[in-house]
Design a protein around this motif. Structure first.
Motif, PDB file in Angstrom:
ATOM      1  N   PRO A  95     -12.712  10.068   9.641  1.00 27.28           N
ATOM      2  CA  PRO A  95     -11.893   9.010   9.032  1.00 27.28           C
ATOM      3  C   PRO A  95     -11.750   7.800   9.948  1.00 27.28           C
ATOM      4  N   GLY A  96     -11.902   6.635   9.350  1.00 26.49           N
ATOM      5  CA  GLY A  96     -11.719   5.389  10.093  1.00 26.49           C
ATOM      6  C   GLY A  96     -10.271   4.931  10.036  1.00 26.49           C
ATOM      7  N   ARG A  97      -9.982   3.864  10.769  1.00 24.62           N
ATOM      8  CA  ARG A  97      -8.631   3.309  10.768  1.00 24.62           C
ATOM      9  C   ARG A  97      -8.695   1.780  10.673  1.00 24.62           C
ATOM     10  N   PRO A  98      -9.079   1.273   9.493  1.00 21.71           N
ATOM     11  CA  PRO A  98      -9.173  -0.177   9.333  1.00 21.71           C
ATOM     12  C   PRO A  98      -7.826  -0.851   9.059  1.00 21.71           C
ATOM     13  N   PHE A  99      -6.787  -0.043   8.848  1.00 23.63           N
ATOM     14  CA  PHE A  99      -5.466  -0.584   8.529  1.00 23.63           C
ATOM     15  C   PHE A  99      -4.562  -0.547   9.759  1.00 23.63           C
ATOM     16  N   ALA A 100      -3.465  -1.302   9.659  1.00 20.51           N
ATOM     17  CA  ALA A 100      -2.461  -1.285  10.722  1.00 20.51           C
ATOM     18  C   ALA A 100      -1.095  -1.613  10.127  1.00 20.51           C
ATOM     19  N   ARG A 101      -0.061  -1.059  10.778  1.00 28.47           N
ATOM     20  CA  ARG A 101       1.338  -1.393  10.466  1.00 28.47           C
ATOM     21  C   ARG A 101       2.074  -1.585  11.777  1.00 28.47           C
ATOM     22  N   GLY A 102       2.665  -2.737  11.929  1.00 32.97           N
ATOM     23  CA  GLY A 102       3.409  -2.995  13.152  1.00 32.97           C
ATOM     24  C   GLY A 102       2.579  -2.818  14.405  1.00 32.97           C
ATOM     25  N   GLY A 103       1.312  -3.134  14.329  1.00 33.39           N
ATOM     26  CA  GLY A 103       0.439  -3.026  15.478  1.00 33.39           C
ATOM     27  C   GLY A 103      -0.143  -1.643  15.705  1.00 33.39           C
ATOM     28  N   PRO A 140      -0.561   8.467  10.276  1.00 36.63           N
ATOM     29  CA  PRO A 140      -0.298   7.945   8.930  1.00 36.63           C
ATOM     30  C   PRO A 140      -1.594   7.545   8.241  1.00 36.63           C
ATOM     31  N   VAL A 141      -1.575   7.618   6.900  1.00 36.67           N
ATOM     32  CA  VAL A 141      -2.786   7.349   6.140  1.00 36.67           C
ATOM     33  C   VAL A 141      -2.437   6.594   4.864  1.00 36.67           C
ATOM     34  N   VAL A 142      -3.298   5.668   4.486  1.00 36.88           N
ATOM     35  CA  VAL A 142      -3.194   4.988   3.196  1.00 36.88           C
ATOM     36  C   VAL A 142      -3.932   5.843   2.178  1.00 36.88           C
ATOM     37  N   GLY A 193       0.833  -1.184   0.000  1.00 38.38           N
ATOM     38  CA  GLY A 193       0.000   0.000   0.000  1.00 38.38           C
ATOM     39  C   GLY A 193       0.873   1.241   0.000  1.00 38.38           C
ATOM     40  N   VAL A 194       0.273   2.381  -0.336  1.00 38.41           N
ATOM     41  CA  VAL A 194       0.976   3.658  -0.371  1.00 38.41           C
ATOM     42  C   VAL A 194       0.598   4.434   0.883  1.00 38.41           C
ATOM     43  N   VAL A 195       1.597   4.687   1.735  1.00 41.43           N
ATOM     44  CA  VAL A 195       1.358   5.296   3.041  1.00 41.43           C
ATOM     45  C   VAL A 195       2.077   6.638   3.138  1.00 41.43           C
ATOM     46  N   TRP A 196       1.361   7.638   3.612  1.00 41.82           N
ATOM     47  CA  TRP A 196       1.908   8.973   3.861  1.00 41.82           C
ATOM     48  C   TRP A 196       1.971   9.176   5.371  1.00 41.82           C
ATOM     49  N   ASP A 197       3.163   9.493   5.880  1.00 38.10           N
ATOM     50  CA  ASP A 197       3.320   9.652   7.326  1.00 38.10           C
ATOM     51  C   ASP A 197       3.419  11.114   7.752  1.00 38.10           C
ATOM     52  N   ALA A 240     -12.498   7.593   3.166  1.00 38.91           N
ATOM     53  CA  ALA A 240     -13.307   6.395   3.415  1.00 38.91           C
ATOM     54  C   ALA A 240     -13.063   5.306   2.376  1.00 38.91           C
ATOM     55  N   ASP A 241     -11.874   5.318   1.760  1.00 43.15           N
ATOM     56  CA  ASP A 241     -11.634   4.458   0.605  1.00 43.15           C
ATOM     57  C   ASP A 241     -10.259   3.795   0.657  1.00 43.15           C
ATOM     58  N   SER A 242      -9.179   4.588   0.524  1.00 47.15           N
ATOM     59  CA  SER A 242      -7.806   4.066   0.508  1.00 47.15           C
ATOM     60  C   SER A 242      -7.621   3.005  -0.566  1.00 47.15           C
ATOM     61  N   ALA A 243      -7.752   3.449  -1.817  1.00 42.55           N
ATOM     62  CA  ALA A 243      -7.633   2.522  -2.945  1.00 42.55           C
ATOM     63  C   ALA A 243      -6.197   2.186  -3.301  1.00 42.55           C
ATOM     64  N   PHE A 244      -5.209   2.871  -2.699  1.00 46.71           N
ATOM     65  CA  PHE A 244      -3.804   2.535  -2.959  1.00 46.71           C
ATOM     66  C   PHE A 244      -3.346   1.439  -2.005  1.00 46.71           C
ATOM     67  N   ALA A 245      -4.118   0.380  -1.934  1.00 47.60           N
ATOM     68  CA  ALA A 245      -3.777  -0.780  -1.123  1.00 47.60           C
ATOM     69  C   ALA A 245      -4.295  -2.020  -1.835  1.00 47.60           C
ATOM     70  N   GLU A 246      -3.638  -3.127  -1.609  1.00 44.90           N
ATOM     71  CA  GLU A 246      -4.076  -4.357  -2.284  1.00 44.90           C
ATOM     72  C   GLU A 246      -5.483  -4.759  -1.865  1.00 44.90           C
TER      73      GLU A 246
END
Length: 349
Positions: free
Chosen positions: A109-117, A53-55, A3-7, A125-131
């Motif tokens: 904005p929701g947070r359905p993703f995680a990295r390293g916990g 951070p956001v996808v 995925g493409v993540v902006w921190d 509400a989308d984050s299409a730059f993810a598998e």
């Protein structure tokens, strides 16, 4: 997964992203293609503030992998285009057929993703730059399997915004005149929306003369590199002016070029604190300045309509996809988009 993540400081393609399972009323989608929209770039340059951070990504299409409890309109294996409207469906605005105005779908904005916990935000509400991404069921709109997903992805933002602004917000009518300032992804869709609506004179303005051919392909009857000569074409002014760049001086020009009863529709996104001005007395002849969120769209209706217009040859999609990039080449896609070398860069998974 990738995925493409902006921190907030750096944007990167990561491979350690996780996404949760869909809950009740949600859908898990395996994203196959996603358009790189100016709004994604605006997060990176600070024009659109967003928590990190956001996808990134919000213009996508893919295949349903799983559905949560209560979801019946799509099933695993269905091809879907994604919208960014996570509207509730039950408030007064939704009940009036105005899901873009749903207060429960804006600024939460929701947070359905995680990295390293650690939880990671979802953009638009989308984050299409993810598998894979999880969206509300209302955001997944089934499309025909024969519609290429690289083309279908563009319906989810550029088409809904541009064509929707013409048909839903401005309600351009047969014989009207239309001015489109800026012929990027949204501007091109405004042009073809005006063509579909039956506008007779469609003037495209873009500082890049290399964009003339594609502007005419999408519906422009005239092409200019500045707004100066517009009144040579339409001495009385235009019925509808669409500003698709997001610059306050161009907003002023859009208003100044209106005919009596004309309307200026603002689609470009300037910095959040930007202010525009106009001569108040110029509006007294029934002129209007209109904001427009997401083409005033009703995605479950409109995406199906645009898919059918594409299949019958009236809506151009394939022509918007001037280049595709594996997600690992995000920086190349970003550079080409910023430089204006592509109408729409599409990332693929």
């Amino acid at each position: 997964m990738r995925g493409v993540v902006w921190d907030g400081t750096r944007v990167a393609v990561v491979d350690d992203l996780e996404v949760r399972d869909p809950g009740p009323g949600e859908v898990l989608v395996a994203v196959r293609a996603a358009g790189l929209c100016h709004s994604d770039l605006s997060v990176l340059d600070g024009t659109i503030p967003f928590p990190v951070p956001v996808v990134l990504g919000h213009e996508g299409a893919g295949v349903v992998e799983a559905v949560g409890a209560g979801v019946t309109h799509v099933a695993p294996g269905d091809h879907v285009a994604l919208s960014t409207l996570a509207n509730c469906g039950t408030c007064a605005e939704c009940d009036r057929g105005r899901p873009t105005m749903c207060r429960r779908a804006i600024g939460r904005p929701g947070r359905p993703f995680a990295r390293g916990g650690r939880p990671v935000f979802q953009f638009a509400a989308d984050s299409a730059f993810a598998e894979r991404t999880v969206v509300k069921a209302v955001q997944a709109v089934r499309i025909p399997d024969d519609l290429p997903l690289t083309s279908a992805a563009l319906i989810g933002c550029g088409v809904l915004t541009g064509v929707g602004a013409v048909l839903n917000r401005a309600r351009v009518d047969r014989g009207d005149s239309v001015l489109v300032i800026g012929t990027g992804g949204v501007g091109l869709n405004v042009l073809q929306g005006a063509r579909i609506a039956g506008a007779v004179t469609i003037v495209a303005v873009d500082a890049n003369p290399a964009k003339e051919a594609v502007a005419r392909e999408f519906g422009a009857t005239h092409f200019l590199t500045s707004t100066g000569p517009v009144r040579e074409i339409l001495p009385d002014g235009v019925d509808h002016a669409f500003e698709c760049v997001g610059r306050v001086e161009l907003i002023r020009q859009a208003v100044d070029l209106l005919d009596r009863h004309g309307q200026a529709v603002l689609l470009g996104v300037p910095p959040a604190a930007a202010e525009a001005s106009f001569q108040v007395s110029s509006l007294y002849l029934d002129k209007s300045v209109l904001g427009c969120r997401y083409g005033s769209s009703r995605p479950q209706r409109d995406i199906a309509l645009y898919a059918e217009l594409y299949r019958t040859g009236r809506l151009l999609l394939d022509e918007l996809v001037t280049a595709t990039y594996p997600v690992e080449e995000f920086e190349k896609a970003r550079a080409d988009a910023v430089a204006g070398r592509v109408a729409r860069a599409v990332l693929t998974f």
